[in-house]
Design an enzyme around this catalytic site. Sequence first.
Site, PDB file in Angstrom:
ATOM      1  CG  ASP A 280      -1.840   1.144   1.319  1.00 45.73           C
ATOM      2  OD1 ASP A 280      -2.739   1.224   0.461  1.00 45.73           O
ATOM      3  OD2 ASP A 280      -1.694   1.982   2.236  1.00 45.73           O
TER       4      ASP A 280
ATOM      5  CD  GLU B 270      -2.195   2.560  -3.582  1.00 49.86           C
ATOM      6  OE1 GLU B 270      -3.297   3.099  -3.711  1.00 49.86           O
ATOM      7  OE2 GLU B 270      -1.565   2.551  -2.513  1.00 49.86           O
TER       8      GLU B 270
END
Length: 559
Positions: free
Chosen positions: A284, A327
């Site tokens: 993330d 990401e």
Amino acid sequence: MTLHKTLPLALLLVFASCTSSGPSETPGVEPTPQATATQKVENVSDFWKNATVYFLLTDRFNNGNSANDNSFDRKQDGAVLRSFEGGDLKGITQKINEGYFTDLGVDAIWMTPVIEQIKSHTDEGTGKTYAYHGYWGRDWTTLDPNFGTEAEFAEMMEAAHQKGIRILLDVVINHIGPVTPVDEVWPKNWIRTGPPCNYKGYTSTVDCTLVENLPDILTGSNEDVELPKFLTDKWQAEGRLEAETKSLDDFFARTGYPRAPRFYFIKWFRDWVRKYGVDGFRIDTAKHTEAEIWAELKKECAEAFEEWKKENPDKKVDDESFYMMGEVYGFGMGSRAYDYGDRKVDFFDNGFESLINFSFKGDANSDYETLFSKYNEALNGGQLDGISVLNYISSHDDGGPFDKERKRTFEAGTKLMLCPGGVQVYYGDETARSLIIEGTNGDATLRSFMNWKDLENEDTQKLLAHWQKLGTFRQANQAVGAGVHEQLQAKPYVFKRTLGDKNKVLVGLDMESGVKSIPCFDVFPDGTKLRDYYSGQEVAVEGGKVEIDSEFGIVLLGE
């Protein structure tokens, strides 16, 4: 990535003192040098280049145990779709065992974080919100009871591996959970509370907080820190302080790392891999953290994965190495390096096999050949040669997905599942789960509970069957995502994909219903027995062609 506005910054000025650990280090291993600055990925395996990754919100997929729905006395009083709704690990295991993922051709399941979350709620400007999404961590060494127990986690891992499905955990080392009136504040030598990121360069994207009340972990620090007191008190009450502390001591003694914040988190995530055989991570907010930390994480977890496989040869899926995808918000089909404006960073030099491709949702508006040839050129000899991307049409925090109103669901499946590169299927893409929910604010509208009841409808059944056929074709033929693309005929549209001498496929789209005569060009010689993965028919090449008699306008041919 989940962005949140929560309590006033003033609440962040109260700090506790500290000390930390995780699910358990293996003693007696010789010290290794500190991780190098890079873990360069040159050639991603064909498997991961072609992989279909199913992404689900743990809390929103399937409720297998209603007894854990209100852990920590959490209420159902959040704003619309902002309370915990009951999805859990047991529910995922049920669907694994039922064959739901197998029928879709899923190679890996990526679930939102399952570590223990903040106990209370906060208001991020969109109404009262609980940490149902999993991105507001509190204790990285244990599971959140709303999601399940470690026994249920182990059961899920084993069930997935038995089906040949890998499990990818969602990793957050950029920030902790927001401050609430109930949840403890981390010490100031672990976190920063400002300045807010303004994205005007590398420093203002990395050394900053995403939003006002989301404390940023000091991942760039090499200063020794003690464990937060609230964690040691918590572990003491749970009867595991001594074991956790010894595990940490063993880890730091073995590695020689400083007891800096990032190495605690690396150790804790390493433990999940070493204990359960977790196959990989989705990282993330990767661009908001120094890229070197991901190389350090990859090194430790890759070693842990190999250790687990050696001890559990009967439980491993295959011999693939530990996998990391990231990401990096804004990364697309251009240069492999991400441009901060004043600095370029190549995340593939820091342990990543793949990055999520934010370009696909726009590119999917192109015709088939424009889309497929563009991705072929980039991935085979172009800027992204040798590595991989993960294409998607919708996700948990993208307010502008492809086909948000779900009016082009069959087209979406065809373009996504047949495009070169890896695939991210967001839960409900295959069943047209609505992405527009009345009464919601922000990204909650993208996160409704999985629409299982819609499978009682014939139209939903047909759509799911479409995705299943495409998924099983892709899974059986690595050339679909990892091979070289070439158009063979413009109308009706026919193309081939070849993966060296290992695999080749022939695909026809926008064809007529009924009997279809499909030339095989130089792909398959006469006498070759082929299967049409869409109609299920088996045919043989005769006179340089095959004939398929089906009601469908799609033909998916492979040996």
